[in-house]
Scaffold this motif. Sequence first.
Motif, mmCIF file in Angstrom:
data_model
loop_
_atom_site.group_PDB
_atom_site.id
_atom_site.type_symbol
_atom_site.label_atom_id
_atom_site.label_comp_id
_atom_site.label_asym_id
_atom_site.label_seq_id
_atom_site.Cartn_x
_atom_site.Cartn_y
_atom_site.Cartn_z
ATOM 1 N N PRO A 3 0.827 -1.230 0.000
ATOM 2 C CA PRO A 3 0.000 0.000 0.000
ATOM 3 C C PRO A 3 0.857 1.275 0.000
ATOM 4 C CG PRO A 3 -0.301 -1.262 2.055
ATOM 5 C CD PRO A 3 0.499 -2.119 1.116
ATOM 6 N N VAL A 4 2.000 1.233 0.747
ATOM 7 C CA VAL A 4 2.792 2.468 0.832
ATOM 8 C C VAL A 4 3.177 2.889 -0.585
ATOM 9 C CG1 VAL A 4 5.027 3.452 1.532
ATOM 10 C CG2 VAL A 4 3.748 1.944 3.091
ATOM 11 N N GLU A 5 3.671 1.901 -1.381
ATOM 12 C CA GLU A 5 4.089 2.243 -2.744
ATOM 13 C C GLU A 5 2.924 2.872 -3.509
ATOM 14 O OE1 GLU A 5 7.223 1.904 -1.561
ATOM 15 O OE2 GLU A 5 7.273 2.262 -3.708
ATOM 16 N N LYS A 6 1.729 2.285 -3.322
ATOM 17 C CA LYS A 6 0.580 2.710 -4.154
ATOM 18 C C LYS A 6 0.376 4.213 -4.002
ATOM 19 C CE LYS A 6 -1.923 1.383 -7.351
ATOM 20 N NZ LYS A 6 -1.091 2.355 -8.040
ATOM 21 N N ASN A 7 0.467 4.720 -2.738
ATOM 22 C CA ASN A 7 0.132 6.149 -2.545
ATOM 23 C C ASN A 7 1.382 6.998 -2.450
ATOM 24 O OD1 ASN A 7 -2.467 5.124 -2.312
ATOM 25 N ND2 ASN A 7 -2.053 4.605 -0.165
ATOM 26 N N GLY A 8 2.544 6.459 -2.865
ATOM 27 C CA GLY A 8 3.767 7.253 -2.742
ATOM 28 C C GLY A 8 3.760 8.423 -3.716
ATOM 29 N N ASP A 11 4.027 7.360 -7.486
ATOM 30 C CA ASP A 11 2.807 6.924 -8.172
ATOM 31 C C ASP A 11 1.891 8.110 -8.476
ATOM 32 O OD1 ASP A 11 3.295 3.983 -6.568
ATOM 33 O OD2 ASP A 11 2.796 4.054 -8.682
ATOM 34 N N ARG A 12 1.907 9.096 -7.606
ATOM 35 C CA ARG A 12 1.096 10.300 -7.866
ATOM 36 C C ARG A 12 1.595 10.992 -9.131
ATOM 37 N NH1 ARG A 12 1.408 11.814 -2.518
ATOM 38 N NH2 ARG A 12 2.697 13.654 -2.910
ATOM 39 N N LYS A 15 0.788 9.090 -12.355
ATOM 40 C CA LYS A 15 -0.630 9.291 -12.718
ATOM 41 C C LYS A 15 -0.822 10.698 -13.312
ATOM 42 C CE LYS A 15 -4.413 8.555 -9.860
ATOM 43 N NZ LYS A 15 -4.754 8.138 -8.476
ATOM 44 N N LYS A 16 -0.187 11.669 -12.666
ATOM 45 C CA LYS A 16 -0.355 13.079 -13.083
ATOM 46 C C LYS A 16 0.246 13.289 -14.477
ATOM 47 C CE LYS A 16 1.326 17.661 -11.506
ATOM 48 N NZ LYS A 16 2.173 18.307 -10.440
ATOM 49 N N ASN A 199 10.773 7.211 -2.925
ATOM 50 C CA ASN A 199 9.561 7.626 -2.181
ATOM 51 C C ASN A 199 9.892 8.014 -0.755
ATOM 52 O OD1 ASN A 199 7.350 7.634 -3.929
ATOM 53 N ND2 ASN A 199 7.122 5.405 -3.813
ATOM 54 N N GLU A 203 9.079 11.757 0.487
ATOM 55 C CA GLU A 203 8.068 12.025 1.545
ATOM 56 C C GLU A 203 8.569 13.107 2.493
ATOM 57 O OE1 GLU A 203 5.466 9.077 0.060
ATOM 58 O OE2 GLU A 203 5.156 10.818 1.347
#
Length: 236
Positions: A3-8, A11-12, A15-16, A199, A203
Amino acid sequence: MDPVEKNGVIDRWVKKHLVLYTGATRHPFILSIRDGTIDFSSFKRWLWLAVLMGIWLTGQDYIFVREFVPFAASVLLKASKNSDDNSDTEVVLSGLASLSDEISWFKQEAAKWDVPLSDVIVHKSNQNYCRFLESLMLPAVEYSVVFTALWAIETVYQESFSHCLEDGNKTPPELLEACQRWGSEGFGEFCRSLKKIANRCLEKAPDEELKKAEVTFLRVLELEIEFWDMSHGGPK
Ligand SMILES: Cc1ncc(CN)c(N)n1
């Protein structure tokens, strides 16, 4: 993918900037390898293969990798100094080891195809890419920025060539070895380790640094697209 990777952060950004990211990882050059869209008349096939191999065997990618080594070494130096987690050093070191293997592979392939790797004319887009790598080697460039670049550079190749190995591919047998080199699960694992480290650093990065890392990510995508364009248009 945990999950951490997914919202890192990464990934943002992917997507952007999905259009540019897809442009780099699903370039027509890569699609033409995966779909084997080669005119199978023997002469054209050979010619097309020679152009496809051109990116590797006219030495453009060999030149890039020779420049990429000092860049990766500068990331190793920053990892040994800046990172609060010395496993970063081990990850970067494993990447350097695969780079030395990559160089030997180029030399062996060049010998096999009887292509000289010395005094190769460096293509403009390759010069730009190498200059960009040099700019990232300056001591003042932040750890999160250089690690974002390292992750992006390796991941574009991994995503591109693993696509050529996916079910249903018609990749010409002569190109499978090159695709396996960068499209392998092991290289994929290495790229995921780079992403985790990037990531972790991003962060904690202040906004200014985060912006610099995002711009660096986009610049890598642009340069990789120019690199594929160079091969798609054939060696100029
Ligand atoms: C242009 C380019 N980008 C990435 C890689 C993978 N190290 C490469 N060999 N060449």
